[in-house]
Enzyme design. Structure first.
Site, short mmCIF file in Angstrom:
data_model
loop_
_atom_site.label_atom_id
_atom_site.label_comp_id
_atom_site.label_asym_id
_atom_site.label_seq_id
_atom_site.Cartn_x
_atom_site.Cartn_y
_atom_site.Cartn_z
CD GLU A 25 43.70 -31.31 5.87
OE1 GLU A 25 43.45 -30.52 4.94
OE2 GLU A 25 43.48 -31.05 7.06
CG LEU A 26 38.49 -34.44 3.13
CD1 LEU A 26 36.98 -34.28 3.09
CD2 LEU A 26 38.89 -35.90 3.10
CB CYS B 226 45.78 -31.63 -0.61
SG CYS B 226 46.78 -31.20 0.85
CG ASN C 259 49.90 -36.44 -1.71
OD1 ASN C 259 49.60 -37.20 -0.79
ND2 ASN C 259 49.50 -35.18 -1.75
CD GLU D 85 42.53 -32.11 -5.25
OE1 GLU D 85 43.46 -31.86 -4.46
OE2 GLU D 85 41.61 -32.90 -4.96
N GLY E 84 44.11 -52.70 0.71
CA GLY E 84 43.30 -51.86 -0.16
C GLY E 84 42.10 -51.27 0.55
N GLY F 111 43.12 -37.70 2.21
CA GLY F 111 42.89 -38.23 0.87
C GLY F 111 41.84 -37.43 0.13
CB SER F 112 39.90 -38.24 -2.88
OG SER F 112 39.06 -39.32 -2.49
#
Length: 485
Positions: A251-252, A285, A153, A379, A209, A229-230
């Site tokens: 960091e989610l 986020c 993002n 989210e 990946g 990320g998620s």
């Protein structure tokens, strides 16, 4: 933008441009679907070679006087400041960023490089008291090789905010960018740092990946991991890293609340709310995912926010008149639309948007969103502003804290001090009074609590020292101590 001469075409960065042993993948322009080129792909064999090279290069790098490390980072900042298009164009085309967002992100990268250069010169320890006649002190020592996994993002800054301070403090870095933004989140940064004089072998950019990411997390010679990320992926990484006793920074996600207090200016609040929910198509986020509005202001706020949503232009971000660009891919678009549809089916009212053309999703306003609605609890990661009405401020705070997330909260009010007095009751890593939820600066300790993150913070010398170094106690005496044995 000429992509034919790109040095990374079909390659990876392993101290220099080289062919990876994986199958190359196309670089796709998100707004048009056009292929802009291709990047190489790395395998576990490439990762093993990169880690070996990084370990060797790191020892020499850590032994350099700090001005040498600072000089490279400052030079990179100067190069990017002088030619922002070298990164900005990729943010627009590969990441689907609007022109304003892309320019803002480039500025953040410049600031991050400058702050990292200053971090290289920061005090790195403290003198401790001791009951014995000796010098006792603690100092921060680089981990060695830092593994970085970054998202799509804000690909450039969310890579660089780990890469730059880790390098500044004497580490080497192995970076795995998101496959959807391998250039903006990796290759363009490697090219920039190489041009700035970063010695060979210190930075490795390995596109790939999930399998490659898993190998990086599990690698025995990568003692420190930084993941953005998620929350779901972060839980898996955290579990693997815990078994290996690694230092891990996660960091989610976030389902951030924008609390409009009864004395707030409605028009100003709606402007902040629109920015917080719609910037970069809501793919942040820190996006404002829950608008909590008092019953007394609800009708006016909904109308103002819907009007702003309807006025925003959505389209190809190479056209600077378009405020918003595309969602990153069809899978994410369908997830966003699925949440909107479920919310409406459950009783929410669609006041703006809720439609799409290809990957271009209209900014959407949902009113009457219940506390059990999927649009309230999850989210969304899309340009959706769910609005929930509250009766009392105590109820609103309970609604904020009910979320499993705790990243960012904005409070909009006519009385900033009264809002500050609520701060101790709000469970969040970051609190913005009279601002929306999306914000970051290179000098601040960025991070969330609960399901939004763990393991430390980004930003500022102190937080970066704690994240990318381990603490070593050293004691020193003028003579060998004597003992009764």
């Amino acid at each position: 933008m000429d992509t034919t001469a790109a040095p990374w075409e079909g390659r990876i960065w392993a101290g220099d441009w080289t062919t990876g042993s994986g199958e190359s993948s196309p670089v796709i322009e998100k707004a048009t679907g056009d292929t802009l080129g291709e990047v190489g792909a790395a395998t576990k064999a490439d990762l093993d070679r990169s880690v070996t090279q990084a370990r060797e290069a790191q020892r020499r790098w850590a032994a350099e006087p700090y001005p040498a490390r600072a000089a490279v980072l400052l030079k990179a900042a100067q190069l990017l400041q002088a030619e922002p298009q070298r990164l900005q164009d990729w943010l627009v085309r590969e990441a689907g960023s609007g022109q304003g967002k892309a320019a803002f992100e480039v500025g953040l990268v410049v600031s991050e490089l400058q702050e990292a250069a200053a971090t290289a010169a920061a005090p790195f320890g403290e003198v401790l008291r001791s009951a014995k006649p000796r010098l006792s002190f603690a100092r921060y020592v680089p981990y060695g090789v830092v593994g970085v996994i970054s998202p799509f993002n804000f690909p450039a800054i969310l890579s660089m905010r780990s890469v730059a301070p880790a390098l500044a403090l004497g580490n080497a870095v192995v970076l795995k960018p998101d496959p959807r933004t391998s250039v903006a989140g990796g290759m363009a940064l490697a090219e920039l740092l190489a041009e700035a004089g970063l010695p060979e072998g210190l930075l490795h950019v390995l596109p790939g990946g999930a399998e490659l990411g898993e190998a990086l997390v599990a690698h025995p010679h990568v003692p420190c991991l930084s993941f953005t990320g998620s929350t779901a992926a972060g839980r898996r990484i955290g579990a693997t890293a815990a078994e290996l006793l690694k230092q891990v920074h996660l960091e989610l996600g976030g389902n951030n609340a924008l609390l409009v207090l009864p004395d707030a200016d409605v028009e100003a609040a709606a402007s902040a709310g629109a920015w917080g929910s719609f910037l970069h198509q809501g793919q942040i986020c820190m996006t404002a995912g829950r608008h909590l509005v008092p019953a007394s202001l609800a009708d006016a706020y909904v109308a103002a926010l819907a009007q702003k949503a309807d006025r925003l232009t959505v389209g190809d971000p190479t056209d600077e008149t378009n405020a918003l660009g595309p969602i990153i891919d069809e899978r994410q678009r369908d997830r966003v639309h699925g949440i909107v549809t479920k919310a409406v089916d459950a009783g929410a009212e669609l006041r703006a948007g809720g439609t799409y053309d290809g990957l271009f999703y209209r900014p959407t306003v949902l009113s009457g969103v219940g506390q059990d609605s999927v649009a309230f609890t999850e989210e969304i990661f899309g340009p959706v502003a769910p609005i929930t009405v509250y009766e009392t401020v105590d109820e609103a705070i309970d609604l904020i804290n009910a979320s499993e997330y705790g990243l960012s909260v904005g409070v909009l009010t006519g009385d900033a001090m009264a809002a500050y007095e609520l701060a101790d009751r709000i469970e969040t890593g970051m609190l913005h009074i009279n601002d929306q939820t999306v914000d970051d600066e290179a000098v601040i300790p960025f991070g969330g609590i609960k399901a939004s993150g763990s393991g430390g913070h980004f930003g500022g010398a102190k937080a970066n020292l704690e994240t990318f170094c381990h603490l070593q106690w050293v004691s020193m005496q003028s003579r060998i101590a004597t003992y009764p044995f």
